[in-house]
Design an enzyme around this catalytic site. Structure first.
Site, PDB file in Angstrom:
ATOM      1  N   ASP A  35      -6.021  -2.833   9.100  1.00  0.00           N
ATOM      2  CA  ASP A  35      -6.829  -3.582   8.134  1.00  0.00           C
ATOM      3  C   ASP A  35      -6.168  -4.913   7.786  1.00  0.00           C
ATOM      4  OD1 ASP A  35      -8.056  -1.137   8.223  1.00  0.00           O
ATOM      5  OD2 ASP A  35      -7.401  -0.504   6.225  1.00  0.00           O
ATOM      6  N   GLU A  90       0.849  -1.209   0.000  1.00  0.00           N
ATOM      7  CA  GLU A  90       0.000   0.000   0.000  1.00  0.00           C
ATOM      8  C   GLU A  90       0.880   1.253   0.000  1.00  0.00           C
ATOM      9  OE1 GLU A  90      -3.358   0.343  -0.028  1.00  0.00           O
ATOM     10  OE2 GLU A  90      -3.859  -1.789   0.104  1.00  0.00           O
TER      11      GLU A  90
HETATM   12  C1  GLA Z   1      -7.909   3.293   7.076  1.00  0.00           C
HETATM   13  C2  GLA Z   1      -6.480   2.792   7.206  1.00  0.00           C
HETATM   14  C3  GLA Z   1      -6.240   2.151   8.569  1.00  0.00           C
HETATM   15  C4  GLA Z   1      -6.716   3.049   9.708  1.00  0.00           C
HETATM   16  C5  GLA Z   1      -8.110   3.589   9.430  1.00  0.00           C
HETATM   17  C6  GLA Z   1      -8.560   4.602  10.448  1.00  0.00           C
HETATM   18  O1  GLA Z   1      -8.793   2.206   7.071  1.00  0.00           O
HETATM   19  O2  GLA Z   1      -6.198   1.861   6.187  1.00  0.00           O
HETATM   20  O3  GLA Z   1      -4.888   1.800   8.711  1.00  0.00           O
HETATM   21  O4  GLA Z   1      -5.806   4.089   9.933  1.00  0.00           O
HETATM   22  O5  GLA Z   1      -8.224   4.177   8.154  1.00  0.00           O
HETATM   23  O6  GLA Z   1      -8.733   4.008  11.686  1.00  0.00           O
END
Ligand code: GLA
Length: 389
Positions: A179, A167
């Site tokens: 995630d 990413e």
């Molecule tokens: C996105 C990012 C995560 C996290 C969330 C907020 O989903 O990918 O890593 O920072 O935002 O909690």
């Protein structure tokens, strides 16, 4: 047939059509919803996501050259081909191949094996909803490639880190690790309390009489990446003002004591992170005790903080959250979920309240003159895994 069986059948059929043979490895990794602990992961804090039933499936078979040949089943069967013997470079921003190229390059970067392979890729995570279709793709690819190379026991944490590396370096999103960890470590029936500094995962059994409801807001996430990067920078600048290595190390006393000379906006960003960490740990305790009332209170407070202090909500999401909180009352709670600026809302509530809530949602969309948006009733699901072929 379960949704996973449908996805699996579709992907394997596409594989056979494309390559005239059977796949030898099939890997699946789920999307996720975050119950609480938002914008805390990149501040070394706590988050509590759970894996979903939907996800991404990758079917693979080895080749005897050094090419990776892949077919994106959901993109009309679009194919791509590149060698793992020459440096892997990104395509222009936004190209789907960057997910694949990024994971292949990431595995090599982390000293893991990637060999020539044929792939078919397909997923059923709703796109643009903030349910981490991208992380599920990254983790499924990492698991598939390493399994194909004979690394059956590949460390889950490393797979998550490879997907995050992809990413950062190929997809162009400076995300935290929540995630990918949720996708890699998901557990049936348990939310996951993540300590994003120690990178530990503590499963917290989700009460049997409770449900998770995910509702799409109908707002496409716009400017999300630039706003996300801006929030990260503000958190970093707050940490340096307070002379801590990450906002995880800031407690409410220090937050107030050294508030002077700090820009009010940056102070409020820090306050969100400090209070959200406390709420997340409290919420984990509440879930473990089956206390939906306390969980609901934490979720409402989280939304309030994300809206007012962190400023990542939008009016349409606030309206949906308010509607859900009104009908759920003190028996649970709702909040925005994910990075913000649109996407989904998540609620925790007793199972026997679902019907009432769905009726209220019907009236909500009607009053807005909008078609009913996607809503999913979920339980925490299992994480990334290999499927038998
Ligand atoms: C996105 C990012 C995560 C996290 C969330 C907020 O989903 O990918 O890593 O920072 O935002 O909690």
């Amino acid at each position: 047939m379960t949704p996973l069986e449908v996805l699996s059948r579709r992907t394997i059929q596409a594989f056979r059509r494309a390559y005239g043979r059977e796949p030898t490895t099939v890997a699946f990794a789920p999307g996720r919803v975050n119950l609480i602990g938002e914008h805390t992961d990149y501040n070394d804090g706590f988050a509590m996501p759970c894996a979903l039933e939907c996800g991404t499936l990758v079917a693979l078979a080895p080749r005897d050259d050094h090419l990776i040949v892949a077919q994106a089943v959901d993109l009309g069967g679009e194919k791509c081909e590149f060698s793992v013997n020459t440096p892997i470079v990104p395509m222009p921003a936004g190209h789907w191949q960057n997910h694949l190229r990024g994971v292949a390059a990431g595995l090599l970067q982390f000293g893991l094996p990637v060999a020539g392979a044929n792939l078919a890729i397909s997923g059923d995570v709703p796109q643009g909803a903030g349910l981490s279709s991208s992380a599920s793709l990254g983790v499924a690819l990492g698991l598939g490639f390493t399994a194909l190379a004979g690394e059956q026991t590949s460390d889950r944490r490393t797979l998550a880190q490879v997907a995050q590396w992809s990413e950062h370096h190929f997809v162009g999103c400076a995300c935290g690790l929540m995630d990918q960890i949720a996708s890699a470590f998901g557990q049936q029936d348990s939310a996951l309390l993540l300590d994003c500094r120690a990178l530990t995962v503590e499963p917290v059994y989700f009460p049997a009489d409770a449900s998770i409801l995910i509702v799409q807001s109908g707002v496409v996430r716009e400017l999300a990446d630039s706003a996300y990067n801006e929030r990260r920078a503000q958190c970093a600048s707050a940490a340096s003002h307070y002379e801590v290595s990450a906002l995880r190390d800031l407690d409410p006393q220090l937050l107030e004591a050294k508030r002077f000379e700090l820009d009010d906006k940056v102070y409020r960003r820090a306050r969100h992170v400090v209070t959200e960490n406390v709420r997340t740990v409290d919420a984990a305790r509440a879930i473990a005790q089956g206390d939906l009332v306390a969980l609901g209170n934490a979720m409402r407070a989280s939304h309030h903080s994300l809206k007012n202090d962190f400023e990542v909500s939008v009016p349409a999401v606030d309206a949906l959250v308010d509607c859900l909180n009104l009908v759920i009352g003190s028996e649970g709670g709702a909040r925005m979920t994910g990075g913000g600026f649109g996407g989904c809302v998540v609620a925790a509530l007793p199972i026997d309240k679902i019907e009432t809530v769905e009726r209220a949602l019907g009236a909500f969309w009607q009053a807005k003159g909008m078609p009913p948006q996607l809503s999913i009733v979920a339980r925490p699901s299992a994480g990334a895994r290999l499927l038998s072929v």
